[in-house]
Design an enzyme around this catalytic site. Sequence first.
Site, PDB file in Angstrom:
ATOM      1  N   ASP A  68       0.815  -1.217   0.000  1.00  0.00           N
ATOM      2  CA  ASP A  68       0.000   0.000   0.000  1.00  0.00           C
ATOM      3  C   ASP A  68       0.850   1.269   0.000  1.00  0.00           C
ATOM      4  O   ASP A  68       2.063   1.219   0.184  1.00  0.00           O
ATOM      5  CB  ASP A  68      -0.977  -0.005   1.198  1.00  0.00           C
ATOM      6  N   ASN A 137      -7.628  -2.966  14.426  1.00  0.00           N
ATOM      7  CA  ASN A 137      -9.007  -3.346  14.093  1.00  0.00           C
ATOM      8  C   ASN A 137      -9.052  -4.545  13.145  1.00  0.00           C
ATOM      9  O   ASN A 137     -10.096  -4.861  12.593  1.00  0.00           O
ATOM     10  CB  ASN A 137      -9.756  -2.152  13.486  1.00  0.00           C
ATOM     11  N   HIS A 139      -7.318  -4.804  10.306  1.00  0.00           N
ATOM     12  CA  HIS A 139      -7.093  -4.516   8.886  1.00  0.00           C
ATOM     13  C   HIS A 139      -5.776  -5.108   8.410  1.00  0.00           C
ATOM     14  O   HIS A 139      -4.830  -5.255   9.186  1.00  0.00           O
ATOM     15  CB  HIS A 139      -7.224  -3.016   8.575  1.00  0.00           C
ATOM     16  N   GLU A 144      -9.798  -1.924   5.418  1.00  0.00           N
ATOM     17  CA  GLU A 144     -10.427  -1.673   6.703  1.00  0.00           C
ATOM     18  C   GLU A 144     -11.655  -2.571   6.878  1.00  0.00           C
ATOM     19  O   GLU A 144     -12.210  -3.070   5.909  1.00  0.00           O
ATOM     20  CB  GLU A 144     -10.874  -0.198   6.768  1.00  0.00           C
TER      21      GLU A 144
HETATM   22  C1  GLP Z   1      -0.739   0.422   8.716  1.00  0.00           C
HETATM   23  C2  GLP Z   1      -0.387  -0.374   7.445  1.00  0.00           C
HETATM   24  C3  GLP Z   1      -0.574  -1.862   7.623  1.00  0.00           C
HETATM   25  C4  GLP Z   1       0.048  -2.287   8.945  1.00  0.00           C
HETATM   26  C5  GLP Z   1      -0.664  -1.618  10.093  1.00  0.00           C
HETATM   27  C6  GLP Z   1      -0.126  -2.014  11.464  1.00  0.00           C
HETATM   28  O1  GLP Z   1      -2.031   0.950   8.702  1.00  0.00           O
HETATM   29  N1  GLP Z   1      -1.089   0.035   6.265  1.00  0.00           N
HETATM   30  O2  GLP Z   1      -0.001  -2.546   6.531  1.00  0.00           O
HETATM   31  O3  GLP Z   1      -0.023  -3.679   9.075  1.00  0.00           O
HETATM   32  O4  GLP Z   1      -0.566  -0.219   9.951  1.00  0.00           O
HETATM   33  O5  GLP Z   1       0.981  -1.234  11.794  1.00  0.00           O
HETATM   34  P1  GLP Z   1       1.971  -1.533  12.969  1.00  0.00           P
HETATM   35  O6  GLP Z   1       2.818  -2.682  12.542  1.00  0.00           O
HETATM   36  O7  GLP Z   1       2.771  -0.280  13.116  1.00  0.00           O
HETATM   37  O8  GLP Z   1       1.134  -1.859  14.162  1.00  0.00           O
END
Ligand code: GLP
Length: 242
Positions: A68, A137, A139, A144
């Site tokens: 992404d 959440n 995702h 989402e």
């Molecule tokens: C972001 C990314 C995801 C990632 C998520 C969790 O929103 N788009 O790909 O998995 O955050 O992030 P973290 O690893 O910092 O908890």
Amino acid sequence: MMKIIRTKNYDEMSEKVAELIAKEIRENEHPVIGLATGSTPIGAYKKLIQWYEEGNLDFSDVTTVNLDEYKGLPRENEQSYWYFMHDNLFDHVNIRPDHVNLPDGMNDDPEAECARYDQVVASTGGVHIQLLGMGHNGHIAFNEPSDSFTRGTNCVALQQSTIDANKRFFESEADVPRYAYTMGIGTIMAAKKIVIAVNGRAKAETVKAAFTGPVTPRVPASILQFHPEVYVVLDEEAASLL
Ligand code: GLP
């Protein structure tokens, strides 16, 4: 097949994740590796860099596709995922710049960009292993919770909870982009293998829902239960409610 791998802590989780990725890099002639951003995979990237520096891992034939990118952030912006990936991995290994793929956050035309990125992923011939983190959440990438699973690359409006979680990286909340391009659930599920890493007590509840609860687009990561080969790598805290 869903394999739950419990590790002691973040370091052990990171090493396990890096091992799964390194195996694909070593075993495939032209490895295609799906990568993720966020704080979770940073330790795994450090391991991969270490093995490269030790002469045990070669990225010269590796192609990457990232999940992404924020819409509206140029590559030079330190919060762009392009910047993150170069800072945390690509600048430190011998990957070819033209083998690195991310959605183009500066493409203003969502339809064109989503079609282009789907084509990019398809043209790799298939992802050998896709690395994922998971949002609080549930995702995955920026898919989402919603009423349905997405198919291909899409342009999403970030949920307030995601904006809140990510605002720590920006000067103010107003600077957090409101939209992002993300691979769809369908794109992610097409990878031959998937490794999802989750750490920390704060995600334990969601881990339980995603990997032992019903498969539902309300918890996007739960779809992974239907994937033929997925490795769920958890630290002790994330696994504490299983
Ligand atoms: C972001 C990314 C995801 C990632 C998520 C969790 O929103 N788009 O790909 O998995 O955050 O992030 P973290 O690893 O910092 O908890």
